[in-house]
Design an enzyme around this catalytic site. Sequence first.
Site, PDB file in Angstrom:
ATOM      1  CD  GLN A 162      21.702  -8.903  16.539  1.00 61.91           C
ATOM      2  OE1 GLN A 162      21.800  -8.086  17.449  1.00 61.91           O
ATOM      3  NE2 GLN A 162      20.614  -9.629  16.361  1.00 61.91           N
ATOM      4  CB  SER A 163      22.970  -2.279  12.971  1.00 60.48           C
ATOM      5  OG  SER A 163      23.311  -0.915  13.068  1.00 60.48           O
ATOM      6  CG  ASN A 164      26.116  -2.121  18.461  1.00 61.19           C
ATOM      7  OD1 ASN A 164      25.431  -2.830  19.182  1.00 61.19           O
ATOM      8  ND2 ASN A 164      27.332  -2.455  18.085  1.00 61.19           N
ATOM      9  CD1 TRP A 165      23.367   2.990  11.513  1.00 55.79           C
ATOM     10  CD2 TRP A 165      23.881   4.683  12.879  1.00 55.79           C
ATOM     11  NE1 TRP A 165      22.963   4.150  10.902  1.00 55.79           N
ATOM     12  CE2 TRP A 165      23.266   5.202  11.718  1.00 55.79           C
ATOM     13  CE3 TRP A 165      24.281   5.567  13.887  1.00 55.79           C
ATOM     14  CZ2 TRP A 165      23.048   6.571  11.529  1.00 55.79           C
ATOM     15  CZ3 TRP A 165      24.070   6.930  13.695  1.00 55.79           C
ATOM     16  CH2 TRP A 165      23.458   7.417  12.538  1.00 55.79           C
ATOM     17  CB  CYS A 166      19.806  -0.034  13.191  1.00 53.13           C
ATOM     18  SG  CYS A 166      20.228   0.110  11.435  1.00 53.13           S
TER      19      CYS A 166
END
Length: 321
Positions: A45-49
Amino acid sequence: MNLYIKRDDQTGLAMGGNKTRKLEFIMADALAQGADGILTWAGVQSNWCRQLAAAARCVGIEPFLVIFKRPGLPSEVDGNFLLDEIFGADITLFELEKGSSISELQRVRKFVDVVRARAKKRSKKLYLAPIGGSRSEGSMRDPWGAIGYVRAMLELTEQAEEQHIRLDHLVLATSSGSTHAGLLAGARLLDLRTTITGISLSETKEEIARVVERIGTDTLEFVGGGLQKGLGEVTVLDDYVGGGYGILDGHVAQALALVAQKEGILLDPVYTGKAMAGLLDLCSTGYFRPGENVVFLHTGGAPALFPYRNGILDHFRQRKT
């Protein structure tokens, strides 16, 4: 005290978030290096990705994501993970043991190299971007992520001056370090007396402070030239880590509900929800003085609400019984 929110969840790219400010510089660096692909890594659940995949598509670069599934955390194709798919990222999923760190390239190199080799067979010239756009490693030789938040500190200062607000405190969720480091470097360059407090999401305050200090010092050297300014004290609180990274608890669920119902603002269960739970506790225990102005940096992350739905609803039901 007076509480304000800096809405970096409204930065626009792929549902917004603090990574937009970092990617503005990182994508320019990737293009300058002639890359036609960009590779990074993070959790499911990465916001960065999610934001990197969107930014890459905007500039015509193919995104490659090494995604780590950790025990006890949501891993279905929902939230940020769903958006990664919609942006057409090349996704490779690996499972990790509980407690494994993915903050540094050396810790995940064996996984990253698998994807690099596959991309190389497709004649891709890859730009290797560190998790969160934070450390100067991989293809990122300068602290571009933190530089984005030097500019953010300047923007915030200008906005405060326009409204005749003194910036006494700035509170944010801190993890990979570059947002926190950039804000500190910006405050030092501007000679501000603002106390910048990071709420740790998982690591000890000593671990986070070391990372922030290293990135912040590199940033000051890069943008400050011969000013010879030290970063100053790095303030990190680890009192609100709870069960660890991404582990939802009642305090976080309560903070999510309070801000949503009072202000119509959505926080996320991993970063801003935990940081807001910490901030509310600091308010109740007298951390801030009467009359001080406190700014909460909303770094985005609302897409993660959906895969955490069951845990959030369980906490709400428990409160009603």
